[in-house]
Design a protein around this motif. Structure first.
Motif, PDB file in Angstrom:
ATOM      1  N   ARG A   1       0.857  -1.196   0.000  1.00 18.63           N
ATOM      2  CA  ARG A   1       0.000   0.000   0.000  1.00 18.63           C
ATOM      3  C   ARG A   1       0.890   1.242   0.000  1.00 18.63           C
ATOM      4  NH1 ARG A   1      -2.824  -3.786  -0.211  1.00 18.63           N
ATOM      5  NH2 ARG A   1      -4.847  -4.178   0.762  1.00 18.63           N
ATOM      6  N   SER A   2       0.305   2.344  -0.448  1.00 16.32           N
ATOM      7  CA  SER A   2       1.008   3.626  -0.443  1.00 16.32           C
ATOM      8  C   SER A   2       0.589   4.447   0.770  1.00 16.32           C
ATOM      9  CB  SER A   2       0.647   4.427  -1.708  1.00 16.32           C
ATOM     10  OG  SER A   2       0.961   3.697  -2.866  1.00 16.32           O
ATOM     11  N   TYR A   3       1.546   5.129   1.401  1.00 14.95           N
ATOM     12  CA  TYR A   3       1.234   6.073   2.476  1.00 14.95           C
ATOM     13  C   TYR A   3       2.047   7.346   2.290  1.00 14.95           C
ATOM     14  CZ  TYR A   3      -1.404   2.323   4.511  1.00 14.95           C
ATOM     15  OH  TYR A   3      -2.339   1.347   4.673  1.00 14.95           O
TER      16      TYR A   3
ATOM     17  N   GLY B   1      -2.598 -11.460   6.435  1.00 15.51           N
ATOM     18  CA  GLY B   1      -3.132 -10.900   5.211  1.00 15.51           C
ATOM     19  C   GLY B   1      -4.383 -11.591   4.745  1.00 15.51           C
ATOM     20  N   ARG B   2      -5.025 -10.949   3.761  1.00 14.31           N
ATOM     21  CA  ARG B   2      -6.258 -11.489   3.188  1.00 14.31           C
ATOM     22  C   ARG B   2      -5.854 -12.157   1.880  1.00 14.31           C
ATOM     23  NH1 ARG B   2      -9.567  -6.778   3.459  1.00 14.31           N
ATOM     24  NH2 ARG B   2      -8.693  -6.213   1.477  1.00 14.31           N
ATOM     25  N   GLN B   3      -5.510 -13.420   1.969  1.00 16.24           N
ATOM     26  CA  GLN B   3      -4.925 -14.100   0.820  1.00 16.24           C
ATOM     27  C   GLN B   3      -5.963 -14.324  -0.274  1.00 16.24           C
ATOM     28  OE1 GLN B   3      -1.752 -16.122   1.384  1.00 16.24           O
ATOM     29  NE2 GLN B   3      -1.373 -15.357   3.418  1.00 16.24           N
TER      30      GLN B   3
ATOM     31  N   VAL C   1      -4.083  -3.882   5.362  1.00 13.68           N
ATOM     32  CA  VAL C   1      -2.816  -3.329   5.834  1.00 13.68           C
ATOM     33  C   VAL C   1      -3.017  -2.383   7.018  1.00 13.68           C
ATOM     34  CG1 VAL C   1      -0.876  -1.841   5.163  1.00 13.68           C
ATOM     35  CG2 VAL C   1      -1.628  -3.708   3.650  1.00 13.68           C
ATOM     36  N   SER C   2      -4.036  -1.531   6.951  1.00 13.63           N
ATOM     37  CA  SER C   2      -4.206  -0.548   8.036  1.00 13.63           C
ATOM     38  C   SER C   2      -4.560  -1.238   9.359  1.00 13.63           C
ATOM     39  CB  SER C   2      -5.257   0.504   7.667  1.00 13.63           C
ATOM     40  OG  SER C   2      -6.529  -0.084   7.493  1.00 13.63           O
ATOM     41  N   THR C   3      -5.316  -2.346   9.319  1.00 13.14           N
ATOM     42  CA  THR C   3      -5.614  -3.034  10.587  1.00 13.14           C
ATOM     43  C   THR C   3      -4.354  -3.719  11.127  1.00 13.14           C
ATOM     44  OG1 THR C   3      -6.325  -5.025   9.455  1.00 13.14           O
ATOM     45  CG2 THR C   3      -8.051  -3.464  10.050  1.00 13.14           C
TER      46      THR C   3
END
Ligand SMILES: Cc1cc2nc3c(=O)[nH]c(=O)nc-3n(C[C@H](O)[C@H](O)[C@H](O)COP(=O)(O)OP(=O)(O)OC[C@H]3O[C@@H](n4cnc5c(N)ncnc54)[C@H](O)[C@@H]3O)c2cc1C
Lengths: 254, 201
Positions: free
Chosen positions: A65-67, B8-10, A91-93
């Motif tokens: 992801r981009s931040y 992750g959400r694979q 990703v944020s969680t």
């Protein structure tokens, strides 16, 4: 059609992945936390740029992801990211629920060559952001504060409530320092306590009002937030008479 | 490097082979662009084919809609790491545009230009032989302004910034000129399977 664009070869070097260490985590609002990262290979950047983060599971599955970078460019090798927790966000969680100080995170940057603070302008600047869309604008405001001749700048920031205004105390302090930064809050689910703030969603009339707080028409307009917000804000900016050539947008998707 | 604690959400394993490195699947259709969505009516729209500075042929909206329409279903991959499977598009293939102009592709390189002033470069070989189209519809509906309407280029095998929104024309060039994003740090070619996101990747 424009074809009169400078035709130079892109000269940027390959931007390598590196490991960064989480030095410190700071709760900013109910849903946003800052992550201070120590870069193993420090880089310079321009306010407005972002990094890509890559998380890798044991089995090799990776998510990227981009931040945007929230800190201003310094030589410390430490960057601040401010990440909003999205329900069920992959990703944020992870950042909010799992990551802790000392963890190593893979990242690369600086990235983005468009949404950039114009270091050499002498003309006023208008910024409009919503929620975590403030992040690249905050880097710009911080960079502006450290310049010897800060240009007049107005920030219109939309948040749900007063307590959810990201970097609120720092923004209000920067407004009070007399350098010509004007901050207008648009609170969509709260009352206003400061004159000059608004208790509604951003619209053209509001943008026209904020523009009158600048000494001249801005030469650069930066809009950042969700796509829906950026569309509303651009419409408002165009209705307020700003030229589309001056408007730069950063959309967080969605 | 393995990230401590990350699962992750694979993706479902049946789809894993469709996902280029570093990408994740979305069901929504995120929107990214560098500036305002142009306010553009189809009555003001035209599509211009050029060789260098010379106009080869131009079509207005009605004429362009009379060209053969092709439907394709394809996966798309954005450089910001989302991929969307099975998107359905309708429009005019670059082959059909060239055929209507009575031409073969005149040079090896092309720049797609857009109504908002942006441009992106694509080798001609990646535009012809049914690889690319100028899309007028998404999911059977006219393309919304957010997604590049009235018309956008669609080059689905390259990262999606190459699929220029609000496309106004194709310009054939004698060498590979960097477009707007390519001058700003993005890769000249942009193959998702080789993860060519940024310059020199
Ligand atoms: C240039 C740029 C800069 C950015 N800067 C920032 C920043 O400074 N701060 C910041 O907070 N964000 C920033 N973003 C957004 C950020 O990159 C992520 O998109 C954001 O953090 C969401 O990622 P995620 O993995 O948590 O959510 P995702 O997993 O990507 O999901 C996003 C949302 O969609 C839903 N969703 C999507 N797919 C599924 C699925 N299959 N199953 C269930 N739910 C799903 C989730 O519930 C979630 O609410 C930036 C984006 C860009 C492009």
């Amino acid at each position: 059609m424009t074809s009169a664009r400078p035709d130079r070869d892109a000269v940027t070097d390959h931007i390598e992945w590196q490991n960064a260490t989480i030095l410190c985590i700071v709760e900013r609002t109910r849903t946003i936390r800052s992550f201070f990262l120590q870069l193993s290979r420090p880089f310079g950047f321009t306010a407005g740029q972002h990094v890509d983060l890559r998380l890798t599971a044991e089995d090799g599955y990776a998510a990227m992801r981009s931040y945007s970078i929230a800190s201003s460019p310094t030589s410390s090798g430490i960057i601040e990211l401010a990440i909003e927790r999205l329900p069920d966000g992959e990703v944020s969680t992870f950042f909010h629920d799992v990551a802790r100080v000392g963890d190593e995170i893979e990242l690369r940057g600086p990235l983005g060559g468009h949404f950039l603070w114009p270091a050499h302008t002498t003309q006023p600047i208008l910024m409009i952001g919503a929620g975590s869309g403030l992040v690249p604008l905050m880097s710009m405001i911080r960079q502006r504060s450290s310049s010897s001749r800060p240009v007049p700048t107005a920030l219109l920031l939309s948040s749900r409530t007063w307590s959810e205004v990201l970097f609120r105390d720092e923004l209000l302090a920067a407004e009070r320092d007399g350098s010509g930064l004007s901050v207008a809050l648009a609170l969509t689910r709260d009352e206003t306590t400061r004159s000059g703030d608004f208790a509604r969603h951003v619209d053209g009339a509001m943008i026209a009002d904020v523009l009158r707080r600048l000494p001249a028409v801005p030469s650069h307009v930066f809009l950042c937030g969700s796509n829906a917000f950026v569309n509303v804000a651009t419409d408002g900016a165009l209705d307020a008479g700003l030229s589309s050539a001056t408007i730069k947008t950063e959309r967080y998707g969605g | 490097m393995v990230t401590r604690g990350f699962i992750g959400r694979q993706p479902a394993s049946k789809d894993a082979h469709r996902l280029p490195p570093g990408q994740h699947v979305v069901n929504s259709f995120p929107v990214l662009s560098a500036g305002p969505v142009p306010r553009l009516a189809t009555t003001d729209w035209q599509f211009v084919l050029k060789l260098g500075p010379r106009v080869l042929k131009a079509w207005d909206w009605a004429a362009f809609n009379r060209l053969p329409q092709t439907t394709i279903t394809t996966d798309i991959h954005c450089v910001t790491a989302w991929s969307k499977f099975d998107t359905s598009w309708e429009g005019v293939t670059v082959d059909d545009i060239l055929a209507d102009a009575g031409l073969a592709a005149p040079t090896e390189f092309a720049l797609a230009h857009s109504y908002d002033g942006y441009s992106t470069n694509v080798p001609t070989a990646d535009l012809i032989n049914s690889k690319a189209m100028v899309a007028l519809k998404y999911n059977g509906q006219p393309l919304s302004p957010d997604h590049g309407g009235p018309a956008r280029l669609l080059v689905p095998h390259l990262y999606f910034w190459k699929s220029a929104k609000w496309v106004s024309g194709l310009q054939f060039t004698d060498r590979d000129h960097a477009g707007f994003w390519e001058l700003r740090g993005y890769h000249m070619y942009g193959d998702p399977w080789r993860e060519q996101r940024y310059t020199n990747d």
